[in-house]
Structure formats: structure tokens, C-alpha cells
Design a protein around this motif. Structure first.
Motif, mmCIF file in Angstrom:
data_model
loop_
_atom_site.group_PDB
_atom_site.id
_atom_site.type_symbol
_atom_site.label_atom_id
_atom_site.label_comp_id
_atom_site.label_asym_id
_atom_site.label_seq_id
_atom_site.Cartn_x
_atom_site.Cartn_y
_atom_site.Cartn_z
ATOM 1 N N GLU A 358 -2.941 4.281 -2.758
ATOM 2 C CA GLU A 358 -2.334 4.308 -4.333
ATOM 3 C C GLU A 358 -1.208 3.011 -4.485
ATOM 4 O O GLU A 358 -0.381 2.751 -3.767
ATOM 5 C CB GLU A 358 -1.613 5.460 -4.529
ATOM 6 C CG GLU A 358 -2.391 7.047 -4.987
ATOM 7 C CD GLU A 358 -3.635 6.300 -5.748
ATOM 8 O OE1 GLU A 358 -3.560 5.928 -6.898
ATOM 9 O OE2 GLU A 358 -4.880 6.847 -5.958
ATOM 10 N N GLN A 359 -1.604 2.355 -5.519
ATOM 11 C CA GLN A 359 -0.477 1.538 -6.099
ATOM 12 C C GLN A 359 0.879 2.067 -7.439
ATOM 13 O O GLN A 359 0.159 1.784 -8.421
ATOM 14 C CB GLN A 359 -0.973 -0.259 -5.938
ATOM 15 C CG GLN A 359 -1.423 -1.125 -5.098
ATOM 16 C CD GLN A 359 -0.678 -1.373 -3.721
ATOM 17 O OE1 GLN A 359 0.455 -1.241 -4.157
ATOM 18 N NE2 GLN A 359 -0.548 -1.084 -3.006
ATOM 19 N N GLU A 780 6.331 10.287 -11.482
ATOM 20 C CA GLU A 780 5.910 8.256 -11.395
ATOM 21 C C GLU A 780 4.638 7.832 -11.390
ATOM 22 O O GLU A 780 4.376 6.907 -12.345
ATOM 23 C CB GLU A 780 6.880 7.994 -10.131
ATOM 24 C CG GLU A 780 7.747 7.974 -10.207
ATOM 25 C CD GLU A 780 8.355 10.053 -9.830
ATOM 26 O OE1 GLU A 780 7.395 10.299 -9.576
ATOM 27 O OE2 GLU A 780 9.076 9.671 -9.853
ATOM 28 N N GLN A 781 3.464 8.658 -10.889
ATOM 29 C CA GLN A 781 1.986 8.349 -11.270
ATOM 30 C C GLN A 781 1.920 8.413 -12.856
ATOM 31 O O GLN A 781 1.107 7.804 -13.456
ATOM 32 C CB GLN A 781 1.226 9.325 -10.343
ATOM 33 C CG GLN A 781 1.611 8.933 -9.008
ATOM 34 C CD GLN A 781 0.438 10.001 -8.644
ATOM 35 O OE1 GLN A 781 0.516 11.270 -8.357
ATOM 36 N NE2 GLN A 781 -0.030 9.627 -7.347
ATOM 37 N N LEU A 782 1.476 9.285 -13.465
ATOM 38 C CA LEU A 782 2.059 9.318 -14.970
ATOM 39 C C LEU A 782 2.436 7.713 -15.546
ATOM 40 O O LEU A 782 2.006 7.266 -16.584
ATOM 41 C CB LEU A 782 2.448 10.807 -15.835
ATOM 42 C CG LEU A 782 2.238 12.278 -15.356
ATOM 43 C CD1 LEU A 782 2.799 13.014 -15.857
ATOM 44 C CD2 LEU A 782 0.115 12.451 -15.864
ATOM 45 N N LEU A 785 0.312 4.823 -14.590
ATOM 46 C CA LEU A 785 -1.068 5.597 -15.866
ATOM 47 C C LEU A 785 -1.300 5.221 -17.180
ATOM 48 O O LEU A 785 -2.091 4.395 -17.565
ATOM 49 C CB LEU A 785 -1.641 6.970 -15.258
ATOM 50 C CG LEU A 785 -2.334 6.664 -14.025
ATOM 51 C CD1 LEU A 785 -3.174 8.104 -13.709
ATOM 52 C CD2 LEU A 785 -2.861 6.492 -13.607
ATOM 53 N N LEU A 786 -0.234 5.094 -17.961
ATOM 54 C CA LEU A 786 0.908 5.094 -18.979
ATOM 55 C C LEU A 786 0.469 3.834 -19.265
ATOM 56 O O LEU A 786 -0.076 3.254 -20.069
ATOM 57 C CB LEU A 786 1.209 6.208 -19.461
ATOM 58 C CG LEU A 786 1.176 8.180 -19.591
ATOM 59 C CD1 LEU A 786 2.632 8.288 -19.773
ATOM 60 C CD2 LEU A 786 -0.041 8.044 -20.420
ATOM 61 N N SER A 787 1.379 3.009 -19.058
ATOM 62 C CA SER A 787 1.333 1.513 -18.598
ATOM 63 C C SER A 787 0.270 1.109 -18.768
ATOM 64 O O SER A 787 0.831 -0.178 -19.256
ATOM 65 C CB SER A 787 3.192 1.353 -17.712
ATOM 66 O OG SER A 787 4.081 2.663 -17.726
#
Length: 853
Positions: A358-359, A780-782, A785-787
Motif C-alpha cells: 500500500e502507498q 488514515e487509509q480512509l 482513499l477519499l482524497s
């Protein structure tokens, strides 16, 4: 058919006897004959030419006086005729063809002899005597005789060349005769040599070429004598021996072929057995992969709920210190359990080459201390000291796979704790290399444990390899940690290594493990250190690395540090310290087994701020309350030290910086706790969330918004494994709805899956998904993804205009699809009315429920 050289050419080749004979005898003799003939011809020609020249000079000398008188006579009127009569006697000379008196222009003033009208050759006018010169009648010689009124006069004669040619012919005849005789003698010698040596050898060669395995015993029938006869007899004996050996070899070969045939039959039976075993192993491996995928889903699904509810509790910020401690311990234990699960599941993914990193942005310093805090109970149980050197040039905000980074660090630190019976563990984080886009981070873990033997180092990074594999071994573990760590580090562009501390310093025990990884470079923000304005601090810490860390942090805070060498030294210094700090200075003391007596003794001398340094679970909160002391947790963290000097009421959860206001997200999951967690996390970011528990409900939501012209979803989180209709089938239905309604519309769909095996990411993206995230999902992943999937304009979807609503309400354009009640096979993409018929046919198929997860 290949070209074959003529037989005579083969015999005359340089590698044959005839060719060598010619090369060694005939060629040298021929060269000598040619050189000798050339010399004889040259000498003959030279002597003939010299004889001719002597004759010409004698003629010219005898007639020189007469020619001088003739030159004078040519000036008289009738002198030409008289001169002609006088010169007529010169024709009596041998080999003389003609003579003349010639002026400087080459014109004959007086000419007698054969062909007097033929022109004379051009001769040099400046010479008294010349010749020979080539002319049509022979060789020309001349001598100056006198002068007339207008020109000098030369007496010129032509000498016949026939005697020279006759002499040359005689020489040629003699040479030819000599050559023929010599050639005849050489041919006689060659014939003798051939009969004596060469012919028997060729006959033996021909017989050997005609031999076969069945005619080896036949003798060589060649008429030869001397050495060749002896050679013939030896070859016959050798062939008889070879025939006997060949018979033995034939028998041995037949026996070997029989044995080989039996062996091949046995190997064929073994291959059949191995093939069956291989098929069984493939089936077992497939079953293992399926089991790991299912167990991954079953383990990660509850972990997602646990992690989500922990974040919800932390976000509320209304917990007491004890409750915060409990929740934080649960969070660390959950992270530790997830790391253990990842060790087993990632091993299969790495073996198959299907692990995808993941990045996402994360805080590097907090990630390091999360691992240290998670493993601090193990270190505390073994009474080990830990310290972290986080150097100033190391960036705080980076991007990468934080879970994999923590996994590598967890493996190294847990191994250090496992193999260190006493002493300390020091972690160093430094920047090894940096560019505009990424940084190479180097992390080392130094312990004072049992060290490494030469046998251990050879199998450190092997899968399931351990230093002590016996049943009664002291140290447990799966043997996968270092192997997975090395492969993860290589996937992140770095490597893993180790070294014995004794190689650096003979008296230092233990070993140092290190790893390096490339992480993305984020906006570099410098650490903001508050100014304590010379705050006095008196500290006694027995662990030297921890004291070094404390000293470095206090220098950044502009504090005045006094270091005590022992407890007694600390108690002695307290009086002067209170005087200098006016009873406002901080005293930081190392936790001791008799901490109650130590704190009591300090409080009799110091009534200012007091802090106790030790692991969180080792400090008794009752003693802290009794003596009004604060805790400084080991290992020293920058934020923990700052909170010591400027404490807050309770740790407050900080929301990630993202404004999701106006965004509409659809969350699809059949597990209610997961929906609750996802709803809470998204709502905390200002996102409006619609939750459904099945794929059918998600299709109904999308279809309803398309029919009524309502704002469509900005993002859809779709669980993959659901009963009755999977997330993939729901995604394909949604894509069909979008194509039939508005071909240009495309709602981003993010897959939520707990599976850990196979190349699921590529498969999901190829089937219509736009992104992929594994459970448990972090906030943080959310945010990431939203960004990424937020609209470029940043504006939410607007309601349809009046004209759009009118067109949507028109019966001719209303989107109406049959409700899917099974797992349909979706038709190919189409925008015509035929797609409706195919979807309708699919909906009428028999209902077959998929197994619930």
C-alpha cells in the motif's frame, strides 16, 4: 550430394605422400632449374650483346678517319657521289646491314646498304658515341665524324641481331634437353618410391576402410616388405585383438541394455507414483491457499470491528487515565495479533509473488513508537531496558505501507527481546539517503543477548529456520519472521542484515539487526520544540542510552539538565537543586524495586515536580497519586516528554485533516459491526454515509437515485464476500445501470476484502473496481482513499435540474431494470434495448444462493 574432389587432386594434396614428395623434391628442383635457366639466358644475352658492341666499335674505329674526309667532301658540288663510292667498302664488314652519315636533325646526308630510305632511330645529340639503339634492321651504333657548315655529322651503322637470336635459341634448346632428362630421372625415382612405400600404404587404407565389425578377423592382403611388412603384421594382430574385444563389448552391451530396460520399467513405475504424489501435493497446496484465504477473512473481519471500536472510543476523548490505559492496551494487543496473522498469511502471498504494498501517508516517528509501546510489556516482563534514537534529520511524515514497516520492525525487536535474557535493546532510526521524492530509512536494533554462532548465521533468513530447532528449545517462534522481513524489505527497495557486536567491539555481547526501506517523501515539517526558558531538571537514569535520549531532547527544549550518578548522589543534590530552581525544577528518577521508599525519601527533600521513569505497566499508579508524581514511560518518546512538562487533561483523539463535507458515500457490508465502524469513521470526517447490508440493497440504492434524478454517490465501499450476492456481482450490476442510464457516469467503487491471498487487486480492478483496501481499515487509509477519489472540483453532486427531473419522469425514458435475485452472468456491455432483455432473462433464472461467509 556433396562435391567430391578428383582422385588425382586428393593424391597431390599437401597432406598426402605424393603431395609431400612433390613439395619437397619437385618444387625445389623446378625452382633451381628456373633460376639457373634465367641466369644462363641473361649471361648469354649479355655476352652476345657485348660481342655485337665490340664488332660495331671496331667498324666505327676503322672508318672514323674515312668518315671525317667524307664530311669535308660532302661540302663540294659533286662530293656526294664520290663519298658514296668511298663509303661503299664498309658494306664488306660482317653483320653490317647499312651505314650513313647523319646530321643533328636525324637526316642522312649519305646512306648506303639495305633499305637506305628507312628512318634512323633518334639518338642523343650531345654524345660523341652512342648505341646500341633499337631499329627496324637491328641495333644502331654511332660516332661523331666531323662538322659541315650547318650541323655536326655522325657515322651511324646498323648491326644485324640474327646472331644474338641464334645464340639464344641454342641456349634454350640446351636447357630444354637438360630439363627433360632431369624430369625423366625424377619420374623414375617417383615410380620407385611409389611402388616401395606409397602404394602399399594406400592399399592398406582401402582395406581398412572396407572393414566392418564382422570382418575384423580378416588379415590384410598387401604385398609389402621391410618396415611396411612389419607394420602390416602388427595391424593384423591388432585387428584380431580388436575383434575379440568387440565381441566382449557386444555381449556386455546386450547385458547392459537388458539391465537398463528393467531399470526404465522401475523408473516408469516410480514416475507414476511421483505423479500421483505431485497431484496430491498440488491439491493440498490449493486447499491450503483456500484455507488461508478463508481464515484470513474470518480473522480480519472481527479484527476490523475491534480496531474500529477502539478508534471510536479514543475519538470520544471522555475516558479516564485508567480507561485510556486499558483501551490503549487493547489497541496494542490487536495490532500485535494482526502482525502475527500477517506473518503467516504474508508468507504464502510472498511465496506466490502476489503481495501488493500500500502507498499511504503516515507518521514515521509514531509508527516506530507504536511498535515499541506494543512490545514494551514483553521487555518489562524480562526487565530489559529499551531506548530509541530518532535522529533529527529523519522526516516525520512519509508515505508507504505502514503495516509492513511495523511488521519488519516488530519482528526484529521481538526477536531481540526473545534472545536477550538481560541487558538492553537500542533502536536507531536514521536517514541514509534522500531525494526529492523518496527517502532511504535505515533502522537498526541492537541487543545485548546471546549473539549469533556461525551455524545460526547460515540459516537466519531461511523459512521455518531457527537457531535451536529441538523440541526442548528455550526460544519459541514460527521461524518465519526474518524470512518475511527480508522479503518485505526487498519489496520496499531495501534489505535486511545483521552483524555480531563482538566484530565491532570484542567485549560487547549480542547482535545488531538492521533493515532499510525506501519511503515516499512528504512535505517536510520541522519539529516544533517549545522553549522551557532554562527549566531546571535533575535526573538519575541507570540506562545510559535512555539518559542520552533525555539529554538530547532537553537540549532542544532549552532546559538545564543535571545528571546524578546514583540515588545517593541524587539525594545529596536535592537541597542545592531546590535552591537554584526555587522548588520549581523537575526531578526525574529511575523506577526502583523499592520505589515507595525512594519516592518517600525524595518527597522529604523536594516538594516540586517529580517524575518516575519506567515501563507503563511497571509503575504503580497508587504510588504516583500518593506522592503526587507523574510517569515518564520507557522508552522515552518526544511527545511523552513534552506532555510531562506541559500535560493535558487526557489524551484526545485528533481527527485527520480532511474535510468531507458535501460528499455522499455508500457503504455495503453484511457484518453490522463493520458498517457501524465505517459509518462512525466516515461521519467523523464530515462525510454523509448511506449504509446497506447486502449487494441487492446497494443496487436498489443506485437504481433509485438514477430513476429519481437524485444526487449520485461520490464513492461506494463494497464488501466482496457477502451471502446471496457477492460484491463483484453487485459491482457489475451497478456498472450496467450506469451504462444504460448515463454512459459517461462512473462512480468509484472501492473493494473491502479481508482475503490475504491471490492477486486479488488486479482481479478486482479488472472486474470493475476502482480501488482496493484490506481489512481492518484504518482512518488514515480512509482519508487517503477519499482524497484520491474526491471530485476534482471538490463540489458534491448537485440535484438534477428541473429539465432533468422532467425527462427522468417521462415514461419513455424511465430506467427500469428487473430486480436480481440470483447470481447472474452479466451480458456484454451494450447501450441498446437488447441489454434490457438479457438482464430480464437473467433475472428469471432459478435462484441459487452462494454460501454465507
Amino acid at each position: 550430394m556433396p562435391h567430391r574432389s578428383p582422385r588425382w587432386f586428393q593424391r597431390l594434396a599437401i597432406h598426402s605422400a605424393y603431395g609431400q614428395l612433390i613439395a619437397l623434391i619437385f618444387v625445389p628442383i623446378a625452382l633451381l632449374a628456373i633460376v639457373g635457366a634465367s641466369v644462363v639466358l641473361a649471361e648469354t644475352a649479355r655476352s652476345s650483346r657485348a660481342e655485337q658492341r665490340a664488332i660495331a666499335e671496331a667498324i666505327l674505329a676503322r672508318y672514323q678517319p674515312a668518315s671525317q674526309s667524307l664530311v669535308t667532301l660532302l661540302e663540294t658540288p659533286d662530293g656526294v657521289e664520290k663519298a658514296h663510292a668511298i663509303l661503299q667498302s664498309i658494306l664488306a664488314e660482317a653483320h653490317l646491314r647499312r651505314a650513313a652519315l647523319v646530321d643533328k636533325e636525324g637526316r642522312p646526308r649519305l646512306s648506303i646498304g639495305y633499305a637506305p630510305t628507312l628512318p634512323w632511330p633518334v639518338f642523343p645529340k650531345h654524345r660523341e658515341v652512342f648505341g646500341p639503339l633499337h631499329s627496324d634492321l637491328g641495333s644502331t651504333y654511332g660516332q661523331r665524324s666531323g662538322f659541315v657548315s650547318d650541323s655536326p655529322i655522325w657515322l651511324v651503322v646498323d648491326i644485324d641481331d640474327l646472331p644474338l637470336q641464334l645464340a639464344r635459341l641454342r641456349v634454350w634448346l640446351a636447357l630444354i634437353a637438360t630439363g627433360l632428362v632431369t624430369l625423366l630421372l625424377l619420374l623414375l625415382c617417383l615410380n620407385f618410391y611409389s611402388r616401395r612405400w606409397i602404394s602399399p600404404i594406400y592399399e592398406m587404407r582401402l582395406q581398412v576402410q572396407r572393414m566392418t565389425a564382422d570382418t575384423l578377423y580378416e588379415p590384410l592382403e598387401v604385398a609389402s616388405s621391410g618396415e611396411l611388412g612389419m607394420l602390416q603384421r602388427d595391424m593384423s594382430v591388432m585387428l584380431k585383438r580388436l575383434d575379440g574385444s568387440f565381441d566382449d563389448l557386444r555381449q556386455h552391451t546386450e547385458q547392459t541394455e537388458d539391465d537398463l530396460r528393467k531399470t526404465l520399467d522401475a523408473l516408469e513405475m516410480q514416475n507414476i507414483t511421483y505423479r500421483k504424489a505431485r497431484d496430491s501435493a498440488i491439491q493440498a497446496n490449493t486447499a491450503k491457499s483456500a484455507f488461508l484465504a478463508n481464515i484470513s477473512h474470518e480473522l480480519r473481519t472481527p479484527l476490523n470491528s475491534i480496531d474500529g471500536f477502539i478508534n471510536l472510543l479514543l475519538r470520544k476523548g471522555h475516558l479516564s487515565s485508567e480507561q485510556s490505559l486499558y483501551v490503549d492496551t487493547i489497541r496494542k494487543s490487536s495490532a500485535h495479533l494482526l502482525a502475527l496473522i500477517n506473518d503467516v498469511l504474508d508468507f504464502s502471498k510472498i511465496e506466490a509473488g502476489k503481495l501488493v504494498l500500500e502507498q499511504a501517508p503516515f507518521h514515521l516517528e509514531e509508527a516506530v513508537y507504536d511498535v515499541m509501546d506494543m512490545l514494551s510489556p514483553l521487555a518489562c516482563e524480562k526487565q530489559l531496558d529499551m531506548a530509541v534514537y530518532y535522529y533529527d534529520d529523519v522526516p516525520l511524515q512519509v508515505s508507504g505501507d505502514v503495516l509492513r514497516f511495523k511488521q519488519i520492525l516488530t519482528n526484529l525487536v521481538s526477536n531481540a527481546i526473545k534472545f536477550t535474557p538481560s541487558g538492553d535493546i537500542v533502536v536507531r532510526v536514521r536517514l541514509e539517503d534522500s531525494t526529492d521524492t523518496r527517502s532511504l530509512i535505515h533502522v537498526s536494533v541492537q541487543d545485548s543477548g546471546i549473539g549469533l554462532s556461525n551455524t545460526d548465521t547460515q540459516k537466519l533468513f531461511e523459512s521455518f529456520g531457527q537457531g535451536d530447532p529441538s523440541v526442548t528449545r528455550q526460544f519459541g517462534g514460527t521461524g518465519l519472521g526474518l524470512a518475511i522481513s527480508r522479503q518485505l524489505a526487498k519489496l520496499m527497495g531495501g534489505d535486511v542484515g545483521f552483524e555480531n557486536n563482538q566484530d565491532q567491539q570484542p567485549s560487547m555481547p549480542g547482535a545488531t539487526f538492521w533493515f532499510s526501506v525506501y519511503l515516499g517523501q512528504q512535505d517536510h515539517t520541522e519539529v516544533q520544540w517549545p522553549d522551557l526558558n532554562g527549566q531546571h531538571v535533575l535526573a538519575f537514569l541507570q540506562h545510559s542510552p535512555s539518559m542520552n535520549v533525555l539529554r538530547g531532547y532537553l537540549q532542544h527544549l532549552n532546559a538545564r539538565l543535571e545528571e546524578a550518578s546514583s540515588v545517593a548522589d541524587l539525594l545529596v543534590r536535592l537541597s542545592d537543586f531546590n535552591h537554584r530552581s526555587q522548588h520549581q525544577g523537575w526531578v526525574i528518577v529511575d523506577h526502583d524495586t523499592d520505589s515507595d521508599a525512594l519516592l518517600k525519601e525524595i518527597r522529604t527533600r523536594h516538594d516540586g515536580p517529580l517524575a518516575v521513569y519506567d515501563y507503563q505497566m511497571a509503575i504503580d499508579p497508587i504510588n504516583l497519586m500518593r506522592y503526587h508524581a507523574r510517569s515518564l514511560h520507557e522508552p522515552i518518546h518526544r511527545k511523552g516528554l513534552l506532555s510531562l512538562f506541559k500535560p493535558t487533561q487526557h489524551p484526545v483523539y485528533t481527527r485527520p485533516q480532511f474535510d468531507g463535507k458535501g460528499m455522499l458515500v455508500l457503504a455495503v457490508d453484511d457484518h453490522p459491526p463493520n458498517l457501524l465502524v465505517l459509518d462512525a469513521l466516515l461521519s467523523d470526517l464530515g462525510v454523509q454515509v448511506v449504509t446497506v447490508s447486502s449487494g441487492q440493497e446497494a443496487i436498489d440504492q443506485v437504481q433509485q437515485r438514477l430513476e429519481k434524478g437524485l444526487p449520485h454517490f461520490d464513492l461506494i465501499f463494497m464488501d466482496i464476500q457477502m451471502p446471496r450476492m457477492s460484491g463483484l456481482e453487485a459491482t457489475q450490476w451497478i456498472r450496467q445501470l450506469e451504462q444504460l442510464a448515463t454512459p459517461s457516469q462512473h462512480t468509484p467503487i472501492v473493494a473491502l476484502t479481508a482475503h490475504a491471498l491471490s492477486d486479488e487487486r488486479e482481479q478486482l480492478l479488472s472486474l470493475g473496481m476502482d480501488d482496493y483496501v484490506g481489512k481492518p481499515i484504518q482512518q488514515e487509509q480512509l482519508v487517503h482513499l477519499l482524497s484520491v477519489h474526491k471530485r476534482a472540483t471538490g463540489d458534491p453532486a448537485k440535484p438534477a435540474s428541473d429539465s432533468d427531473a422532467t425527462s427522468a419522469s417521462n415514461p419513455g425514458t424511465v430506467l427500469s431494470l428487473p430486480r436480481p435475485s440470483t447470481q447472474p452472468v452479466l451480458p456484454a456491455e451494450s447501450t441498446d434495448s437488447g441489454a434490457f432483455a438479457e438482464l430480464t432473462a437473467a433475472s428469471s433464472a432459478p435462484v441459487t444462493e452462494s454460501a454465507a461467509h
